[in-house]
Design an enzyme around this catalytic site. Structure first.
Site, PDB file in Angstrom:
ATOM      1  N   SER A   1     -21.539  16.343 -32.512  1.00  5.74           N
ATOM      2  CA  SER A   1     -20.467  15.328 -32.356  1.00  5.74           C
ATOM      3  C   SER A   1     -20.186  14.780 -33.827  1.00  5.74           C
ATOM      4  O   SER A   1     -19.387  13.616 -33.698  1.00  5.74           O
ATOM      5  CB  SER A   1     -20.798  14.441 -31.492  1.00  5.74           C
ATOM      6  OG  SER A   1     -21.983  13.699 -32.169  1.00  5.74           O
TER       7      SER A   1
ATOM      8  N   ALA B   1     -29.438   7.667 -24.116  1.00  3.38           N
ATOM      9  CA  ALA B   1     -30.117   6.663 -23.200  1.00  3.38           C
ATOM     10  C   ALA B   1     -29.383   6.331 -21.797  1.00  3.38           C
ATOM     11  O   ALA B   1     -30.345   6.297 -20.502  1.00  3.38           O
ATOM     12  CB  ALA B   1     -30.077   5.208 -23.913  1.00  3.38           C
TER      13      ALA B   1
ATOM     14  N   ALA C   1     -20.013  15.580 -38.265  1.00  4.80           N
ATOM     15  CA  ALA C   1     -20.778  16.231 -39.565  1.00  4.80           C
ATOM     16  C   ALA C   1     -22.007  15.845 -40.137  1.00  4.80           C
ATOM     17  O   ALA C   1     -22.028  14.764 -39.736  1.00  4.80           O
ATOM     18  CB  ALA C   1     -19.620  16.641 -40.581  1.00  4.80           C
ATOM     19  N   ALA C   2     -22.516  16.422 -40.967  1.00  2.09           N
ATOM     20  CA  ALA C   2     -23.769  16.148 -41.465  1.00  2.09           C
ATOM     21  C   ALA C   2     -23.709  14.825 -42.177  1.00  2.09           C
ATOM     22  O   ALA C   2     -24.805  13.694 -42.005  1.00  2.09           O
ATOM     23  CB  ALA C   2     -24.500  16.914 -42.438  1.00  2.09           C
TER      24      ALA C   2
ATOM     25  N   CYS D   1      -5.537   2.042   6.205  1.00  2.00           N
ATOM     26  CA  CYS D   1      -6.380   1.025   6.554  1.00  2.00           C
ATOM     27  C   CYS D   1      -6.083   0.358   7.902  1.00  2.00           C
ATOM     28  O   CYS D   1      -4.953   0.553   8.361  1.00  2.00           O
ATOM     29  CB  CYS D   1      -6.475   0.194   5.295  1.00  2.00           C
ATOM     30  SG  CYS D   1      -4.939  -0.942   5.212  1.00  2.00           S
TER      31      CYS D   1
ATOM     32  N   CYS E   1      -2.276  -0.819   7.318  1.00  3.19           N
ATOM     33  CA  CYS E   1      -1.250   0.389   7.190  1.00  3.19           C
ATOM     34  C   CYS E   1      -0.650   1.126   8.490  1.00  3.19           C
ATOM     35  O   CYS E   1       0.059   1.637   8.759  1.00  3.19           O
ATOM     36  CB  CYS E   1      -1.615   1.404   5.976  1.00  3.19           C
ATOM     37  SG  CYS E   1      -1.739   0.726   4.526  1.00  3.19           S
TER      38      CYS E   1
ATOM     39  N   GLU F   1       1.151   3.909   1.864  1.00  2.57           N
ATOM     40  CA  GLU F   1       2.056   4.409   2.954  1.00  2.57           C
ATOM     41  C   GLU F   1       2.956   3.534   3.254  1.00  2.57           C
ATOM     42  O   GLU F   1       4.080   3.978   3.867  1.00  2.57           O
ATOM     43  CB  GLU F   1       0.888   4.306   4.277  1.00  2.57           C
ATOM     44  CG  GLU F   1      -0.272   5.029   4.360  1.00  2.57           C
ATOM     45  CD  GLU F   1      -1.364   4.148   3.743  1.00  2.57           C
ATOM     46  OE1 GLU F   1      -1.161   3.411   2.697  1.00  2.57           O
ATOM     47  OE2 GLU F   1      -2.584   4.326   4.183  1.00  2.57           O
TER      48      GLU F   1
ATOM     49  N   HIS G   1       0.865  -1.133  -0.188  1.00  2.00           N
ATOM     50  CA  HIS G   1       0.010  -0.176  -0.069  1.00  2.00           C
ATOM     51  C   HIS G   1       0.960   1.300  -0.158  1.00  2.00           C
ATOM     52  O   HIS G   1       2.125   1.022   0.264  1.00  2.00           O
ATOM     53  CB  HIS G   1      -0.908  -0.133   1.293  1.00  2.00           C
ATOM     54  CG  HIS G   1      -2.183  -1.105   0.913  1.00  2.00           C
ATOM     55  ND1 HIS G   1      -3.103  -1.080   2.017  1.00  2.00           N
ATOM     56  CD2 HIS G   1      -2.205  -2.039   0.292  1.00  2.00           C
ATOM     57  CE1 HIS G   1      -3.886  -2.049   1.823  1.00  2.00           C
ATOM     58  NE2 HIS G   1      -3.419  -2.697   0.519  1.00  2.00           N
TER      59      HIS G   1
HETATM   60  N1  LIG Z   1     -17.720  13.307 -31.291  1.00  5.11           N
HETATM   61  C1  LIG Z   1     -17.598  12.128 -30.700  1.00  5.11           C
HETATM   62  O1  LIG Z   1     -17.241  12.039 -29.606  1.00  5.11           O
HETATM   63  C2  LIG Z   1     -18.409  10.788 -31.105  1.00  5.11           C
HETATM   64  C3  LIG Z   1     -18.156   9.648 -30.499  1.00  5.11           C
HETATM   65  C4  LIG Z   1     -18.958   8.413 -30.882  1.00  5.11           C
HETATM   66  C5  LIG Z   1     -19.784   8.417 -32.002  1.00  5.11           C
HETATM   67  N2  LIG Z   1     -19.875   9.800 -32.590  1.00  5.11           N
HETATM   68  C6  LIG Z   1     -20.621   9.733 -34.026  1.00  5.11           C
HETATM   69  O2  LIG Z   1     -21.898   9.382 -33.679  1.00  5.11           O
HETATM   70  C7  LIG Z   1     -22.479   9.161 -35.002  1.00  5.11           C
HETATM   71  C8  LIG Z   1     -22.992   7.520 -34.348  1.00  5.11           C
HETATM   72  O3  LIG Z   1     -24.048   7.768 -33.651  1.00  5.11           O
HETATM   73  P1  LIG Z   1     -24.773   6.686 -32.915  1.00  5.11           P
HETATM   74  O4  LIG Z   1     -26.040   7.325 -32.012  1.00  5.11           O
HETATM   75  O5  LIG Z   1     -25.442   5.859 -34.005  1.00  5.11           O
HETATM   76  O6  LIG Z   1     -23.658   5.659 -32.073  1.00  5.11           O
HETATM   77  P2  LIG Z   1     -24.058   4.785 -30.778  1.00  5.11           P
HETATM   78  O7  LIG Z   1     -24.850   5.606 -29.811  1.00  5.11           O
HETATM   79  O8  LIG Z   1     -22.632   4.472 -30.192  1.00  5.11           O
HETATM   80  O9  LIG Z   1     -24.766   3.751 -31.274  1.00  5.11           O
HETATM   81  C9  LIG Z   1     -26.151   3.550 -31.502  1.00  5.11           C
HETATM   82  C10 LIG Z   1     -26.781   2.177 -31.287  1.00  5.11           C
HETATM   83  O10 LIG Z   1     -26.554   1.823 -30.083  1.00  5.11           O
HETATM   84  C11 LIG Z   1     -27.526   0.762 -29.701  1.00  5.11           C
HETATM   85  N3  LIG Z   1     -28.304   1.161 -28.530  1.00  5.11           N
HETATM   86  C12 LIG Z   1     -28.073   0.881 -27.251  1.00  5.11           C
HETATM   87  N4  LIG Z   1     -28.854   1.297 -26.396  1.00  5.11           N
HETATM   88  C13 LIG Z   1     -29.935   1.903 -27.207  1.00  5.11           C
HETATM   89  C14 LIG Z   1     -30.861   2.686 -26.611  1.00  5.11           C
HETATM   90  N5  LIG Z   1     -31.424   2.760 -25.260  1.00  5.11           N
HETATM   91  N6  LIG Z   1     -31.565   3.183 -27.653  1.00  5.11           N
HETATM   92  C15 LIG Z   1     -31.357   3.066 -29.028  1.00  5.11           C
HETATM   93  N7  LIG Z   1     -30.275   2.405 -29.374  1.00  5.11           N
HETATM   94  C16 LIG Z   1     -29.436   1.762 -28.430  1.00  5.11           C
HETATM   95  C17 LIG Z   1     -28.420   0.727 -31.049  1.00  5.11           C
HETATM   96  O11 LIG Z   1     -27.879  -0.510 -31.754  1.00  5.11           O
HETATM   97  P3  LIG Z   1     -28.649  -1.424 -32.456  1.00  5.11           P
HETATM   98  O12 LIG Z   1     -29.639  -0.906 -33.472  1.00  5.11           O
HETATM   99  O13 LIG Z   1     -27.537  -2.287 -32.937  1.00  5.11           O
HETATM  100  O14 LIG Z   1     -29.592  -2.144 -31.548  1.00  5.11           O
HETATM  101  C18 LIG Z   1     -28.065   2.067 -31.657  1.00  5.11           C
HETATM  102  O15 LIG Z   1     -28.428   1.942 -33.145  1.00  5.11           O
HETATM  103  C19 LIG Z   1     -21.436   8.657 -35.765  1.00  5.11           C
HETATM  104  O16 LIG Z   1     -21.275   9.904 -36.625  1.00  5.11           O
HETATM  105  C20 LIG Z   1     -20.153   8.876 -34.910  1.00  5.11           C
HETATM  106  O17 LIG Z   1     -19.172   9.483 -35.953  1.00  5.11           O
HETATM  107  C21 LIG Z   1     -19.286  10.731 -32.431  1.00  5.11           C
END
Ligand SMILES: NC(=O)c1ccc[n+]([C@@H]2O[C@H](COP(=O)([O-])OP(=O)(O)OC[C@H]3O[C@@H](n4cnc5c(N)ncnc54)[C@H](OP(=O)(O)O)[C@@H]3O)[C@@H](O)[C@H]2O)c1
Length: 340
Positions: free
Chosen positions: A167, A279, A169-170, A81, A90, A58, A56
């Site tokens: 997080s 979620a 782009a489009a 502890c 410790c 200490e 630990h």
């Molecule tokens: N900038 C950042 O830090 C960052 C980080 C991560 C991702 N991104 C971007 O985020 C985009 C992806 O987003 P995303 O939302 O699809 O990714 P995600 O949240 O990682 O994955 C979504 C999937 O998680 C599952 N899921 C788990 N719990 C869920 C719930 N309670 N409700 C609905 N689905 C749940 C579903 O999969 P199933 O349909 O298979 O069941 C859902 O399609 C990409 O463009 C990525 O580049 C950005």
């Protein structure tokens, strides 16, 4: 060493540094840091908890201090502890070393290990508690204390965002929003984490490898468990399924099921996209938010988080900033729930 430090706060900051250095390596023990001051107030020993079965903090710091600990002060992030686990208490080591005073940040909430302060006081050692307690409890010991209190892992939702809260782009591309400096910072945090959680959406969009890597790109010795949540199949060549670390696939949409599946872990990084983050937030399953904000605008429909169950401003999820730092060109904001 053998340098005088300016007061107990400075010594505790050194102990916090030790604590931070061993974070992620001490499971199931807490990542404690300790500093021994000699009778004149000079630092004569420092230590951080070794991996389970090792010394630990200490004990390590006392060994380094040797006889210089006699009549000195032990400054420790967590109450020493008082129980026999894999190693003796410790408190015994501190008494044998004949320190005159013990100063600690946070009391040990684990009933089996607590009582160290009382035993030291009974033995005539001057004991002071609560020194920089907020910095210790909100810093290196935050995840471990959460685990002790709730029995569940602590979840940090980490994401990279443009300054307008997007997080990706489009077209769904998000690599890279944050700078290289931010990504290096993230890898340092991943080393301390026990698991990294994403949804299938992130795997399918970005094909991330989700490992902790050194600046030269090589893997660090300890890798967090990779966890993918969702029903969809991933292609067998997905990088997250490679041999760099272990991967757990959890076929659920219920965040609490994910947390329970990880109940043997302490420090979980949620790195999913807006769906999974939403979620977890709706389920009240996020304990810290860590956002790397890049000086960039993306506009468009992909915001950092989907619905978080807030129908009107009066019901906003209100958090507060417990850290605001600059990393390279980006800002790193750390937030914890109000009242934490
Ligand atoms: N900038 C950042 O830090 C960052 C980080 C991560 C991702 N991104 C971007 O985020 C985009 C992806 O987003 P995303 O939302 O699809 O990714 P995600 O949240 O990682 O994955 C979504 C999937 O998680 C599952 N899921 C788990 N719990 C869920 C719930 N309670 N409700 C609905 N689905 C749940 C579903 O999969 P199933 O349909 O298979 O069941 C859902 O399609 C990409 O463009 C990525 O580049 C950005």
């Amino acid at each position: 060493m053998n340098q005088p430090v300016d007061g107990l706060d400075a010594a505790m900051r050194l102990a916090i540094e030790q604590s931070n250095q061993v974070k992620g390596t001490t499971y199931p023990n807490p990542p404690v840091g300790a500093v021994i001051l000699d009778a004149g107030g000079a630092v004569v020993g420092v230590g951080g908890t070794e991996p389970a079965g090792g010394d630990h903090a200490e004990v390590l710091a006392l060994r380094r201090a040797g006889d210089l600990a006699v009549g000195g002060t032990a400054v420790v992030t967590l109450e020493p502890c008082n129980h026999y686990g894999k190693t003796p208490p410790c408190v015994n080591a501190l008494l044998e070393a004949k320190v005159g005073a013990v100063v600690y940040g946070v009391a040990d909430p684990n009933p089996a290990a607590a009582g160290g302060a009382a035993r030291l006081t009974e033995a005539g050692v001057q004991v002071t508690s609560g020194v920089l307690a907020d910095e210790v409890a909100g810093g290196p010991l935050r995840e471990w204390l959460h685990k002790q209190r709730t029995g569940l892992p602590h979840v940090t939702w980490k994401y990279a965002s443009s300054v307008d809260g997007r997080s990706a782009a489009a077209d769904g591309t998000s690599q890279w929003i944050s700078s290289e400096a931010s990504r290096l910072d993230l890898h340092r945090r991943r080393v301390a984490a026990d698991a990294i959680v994403v949804g299938t959406g992130t795997v399918l969009a970005d094909d991330p490898v989700l490992t902790a890597r050194l600046p030269d790109g090589s893997l660090t010795g300890r890798q967090p468990l990779r966890v993918v949540v969702g029903m969809r199949e991933m292609p067998p060549e997905a990088k997250v399924l490679n041999d760099d670390s272990r991967t757990m696939v959890i076929r659920t949409h219920d965040p609490m099921e994910v947390i329970k599946a990880l109940s043997d872990r302490t420090d979980v990084l949620l790195e999913g996209g807006p769906t999974l983050a939403g979620a977890f937030l709706r389920a009240g399953a996020v304990n810290r938010i860590l956002v790397y904000v890049a000086p960039m605008l993306l506009g468009g429909p992909i915001s950092a988080v989907d619905d978080v169950g807030v129908p009107t401003i009066a019901r906003a999820l209100r958090w507060h900033f417990d850290g605001v730092d600059r990393v390279g060109p980006d800002l790193v904001l750390s937030l914890v729930p109000r009242g934490d």
